[in-house]
Write an enzyme that holds these catalytic residues in place. Sequence first.
Site, PDB file in Angstrom:
ATOM      1  N   LYS A  30       0.668  -1.055   0.043  1.00  0.00           N
ATOM      2  CA  LYS A  30       0.057   0.020  -0.089  1.00  0.00           C
ATOM      3  C   LYS A  30       1.070   1.131  -0.135  1.00  0.00           C
ATOM      4  O   LYS A  30       1.736   1.362   0.864  1.00  0.00           O
ATOM      5  CB  LYS A  30      -0.867   0.021   1.177  1.00  0.00           C
ATOM      6  CG  LYS A  30      -1.862   1.152   1.139  1.00  0.00           C
ATOM      7  CD  LYS A  30      -2.818   1.193   2.415  1.00  0.00           C
ATOM      8  CE  LYS A  30      -2.208   1.780   3.593  1.00  0.00           C
ATOM      9  NZ  LYS A  30      -2.134   3.194   3.514  1.00  0.00           N
ATOM     10  N   ASP A  59      -3.384   4.480  -2.126  1.00  0.00           N
ATOM     11  CA  ASP A  59      -4.382   4.769  -1.114  1.00  0.00           C
ATOM     12  C   ASP A  59      -4.474   6.358  -1.006  1.00  0.00           C
ATOM     13  O   ASP A  59      -3.932   6.701   0.083  1.00  0.00           O
ATOM     14  CB  ASP A  59      -3.984   3.972   0.238  1.00  0.00           C
ATOM     15  CG  ASP A  59      -4.738   4.478   1.488  1.00  0.00           C
ATOM     16  OD1 ASP A  59      -5.721   5.102   1.294  1.00  0.00           O
ATOM     17  OD2 ASP A  59      -4.365   4.278   2.568  1.00  0.00           O
ATOM     18  N   LYS A  61      -7.257   8.039  -1.333  1.00  0.00           N
ATOM     19  CA  LYS A  61      -8.728   8.575  -0.918  1.00  0.00           C
ATOM     20  C   LYS A  61      -8.942   9.902  -1.294  1.00  0.00           C
ATOM     21  O   LYS A  61      -9.427  10.861  -0.542  1.00  0.00           O
ATOM     22  CB  LYS A  61      -8.503   8.699   0.794  1.00  0.00           C
ATOM     23  CG  LYS A  61      -7.939   7.510   1.557  1.00  0.00           C
ATOM     24  CD  LYS A  61      -8.006   8.001   3.062  1.00  0.00           C
ATOM     25  CE  LYS A  61      -7.527   6.840   4.024  1.00  0.00           C
ATOM     26  NZ  LYS A  61      -5.856   6.486   3.806  1.00  0.00           N
ATOM     27  N   ASP A  64     -13.333  14.861  -4.056  1.00  0.00           N
ATOM     28  CA  ASP A  64     -13.417  15.919  -5.087  1.00  0.00           C
ATOM     29  C   ASP A  64     -14.742  16.134  -5.824  1.00  0.00           C
ATOM     30  O   ASP A  64     -15.646  15.219  -5.465  1.00  0.00           O
ATOM     31  CB  ASP A  64     -12.278  16.286  -6.075  1.00  0.00           C
ATOM     32  CG  ASP A  64     -11.890  17.734  -6.154  1.00  0.00           C
ATOM     33  OD1 ASP A  64     -12.600  18.565  -6.467  1.00  0.00           O
ATOM     34  OD2 ASP A  64     -10.588  18.112  -6.043  1.00  0.00           O
ATOM     35  N   THR A 118     -10.512   4.681  10.435  1.00  0.00           N
ATOM     36  CA  THR A 118     -10.621   3.768  11.690  1.00  0.00           C
ATOM     37  C   THR A 118      -9.817   4.316  12.792  1.00  0.00           C
ATOM     38  O   THR A 118     -10.009   3.917  13.892  1.00  0.00           O
ATOM     39  CB  THR A 118      -9.762   2.298  11.229  1.00  0.00           C
ATOM     40  OG1 THR A 118      -8.571   2.694  10.597  1.00  0.00           O
ATOM     41  CG2 THR A 118     -10.354   1.209  10.499  1.00  0.00           C
ATOM     42  N   ARG A 208       2.373  -0.320  11.012  1.00  0.00           N
ATOM     43  CA  ARG A 208       3.497  -0.338  12.203  1.00  0.00           C
ATOM     44  C   ARG A 208       3.900  -1.788  12.678  1.00  0.00           C
ATOM     45  O   ARG A 208       4.888  -1.946  12.877  1.00  0.00           O
ATOM     46  CB  ARG A 208       2.859   0.623  13.090  1.00  0.00           C
ATOM     47  CG  ARG A 208       3.027   2.017  12.814  1.00  0.00           C
ATOM     48  CD  ARG A 208       2.281   3.143  13.505  1.00  0.00           C
ATOM     49  NE  ARG A 208       1.007   3.072  13.175  1.00  0.00           N
ATOM     50  CZ  ARG A 208       0.027   4.009  13.514  1.00  0.00           C
ATOM     51  NH1 ARG A 208       0.306   4.953  14.495  1.00  0.00           N
ATOM     52  NH2 ARG A 208      -1.371   3.956  13.355  1.00  0.00           N
TER      53      ARG A 208
HETATM   54  O1  C5P Z   1       0.239   1.532  10.958  1.00  0.00           O
HETATM   55  P1  C5P Z   1      -1.161   0.848  10.762  1.00  0.00           P
HETATM   56  O2  C5P Z   1      -1.321  -0.414  10.620  1.00  0.00           O
HETATM   57  O3  C5P Z   1      -2.236   1.627  11.693  1.00  0.00           O
HETATM   58  O4  C5P Z   1      -1.515   1.590   9.315  1.00  0.00           O
HETATM   59  C1  C5P Z   1      -2.781   1.404   8.649  1.00  0.00           C
HETATM   60  C2  C5P Z   1      -2.722   2.103   7.338  1.00  0.00           C
HETATM   61  O5  C5P Z   1      -3.938   2.169   6.750  1.00  0.00           O
HETATM   62  C3  C5P Z   1      -2.202   3.450   7.226  1.00  0.00           C
HETATM   63  O6  C5P Z   1      -1.658   3.777   6.100  1.00  0.00           O
HETATM   64  C4  C5P Z   1      -3.429   4.519   7.108  1.00  0.00           C
HETATM   65  O7  C5P Z   1      -3.382   5.610   6.436  1.00  0.00           O
HETATM   66  C5  C5P Z   1      -4.520   3.311   6.402  1.00  0.00           C
HETATM   67  N1  C5P Z   1      -5.898   3.666   6.547  1.00  0.00           N
HETATM   68  C6  C5P Z   1      -6.332   3.538   7.964  1.00  0.00           C
HETATM   69  N2  C5P Z   1      -7.753   3.712   7.881  1.00  0.00           N
HETATM   70  C7  C5P Z   1      -8.378   3.986   6.971  1.00  0.00           C
HETATM   71  C8  C5P Z   1      -7.888   3.789   5.666  1.00  0.00           C
HETATM   72  C9  C5P Z   1      -6.434   3.820   5.558  1.00  0.00           C
HETATM   73  O8  C5P Z   1      -5.576   3.482   8.822  1.00  0.00           O
HETATM   74  N3  C5P Z   1      -9.869   4.031   7.142  1.00  0.00           N
END
Ligand code: C5P
Length: 227
Positions: A30, A59, A61, A64, A118, A208
Amino acid sequence: MKLCVALDLPNAKENLDLAKVLKSEDVWLKVGLRSYIRDGKPLLEELKAINPNFKLFLDLKVYDIPNTMADAAESMAGLGVDMFNVHASSGKKAMSMVMDRLCDIPNPPIVLAVTALTSFDEPSFQTVYNETIDKKAAQFAKDAYESGLNGVVCSVFESALIKSSTTQNFLTLTPGIRPFGEDAGDQQRVANLETAKNEMSDFIVVGRPIYQSNDPLGVTKRILENI
Ligand code: C5P
């Protein structure tokens, strides 16, 4: 279920190094806002050069007016990515125009709609949308489904509900995954692999817990063994 690894590291070299570590694994990668704004199309090309079988999820998002979103969708498809996303709150007209614009493209990318981020908890979500997360996420998912999109980005906790209110084939991609109970960071609605499986998530996004680990390959292999 597929694993999608978030390349959210501070520079292109570190993202590419992570991709090299994972190059023999069956994973999606991603590329998010930070990496794409900074490193652009060359990063996507370098990732595919490491392993042409890597699937890329852009990603960004997108949100517009409909015409601008359709233009952006065409440009993203032109980058050769395998999946991208737009915000469901952009509305059905915008999402339908995005899908119309892609219909003449051979092998178009998967298009997902972001429902509720989330990182929202209920009170902060209420202040923006004046609705509960599950109700609004279900509504956004229905809008995306009726607009011809392939699926949604949602939390694990809405995944099964969304499938039951659309179809089982309507894809769900769920961030906020802490595979083995790792630290949640800024995520509010996190879930482990067991819950993601039970809720029928099609793609889990993990950032992470992989890239901050001392052994990213080991964690990735453990996740793949468990999904
Ligand atoms: O580090 P972590 O596992 O929390 O990363 C989650 C990834 O998913 C990040 O790149 C974040 O931008 C993305 N994301 C998210 N929630 C969403 C859409 C994308 O956490 N609803």
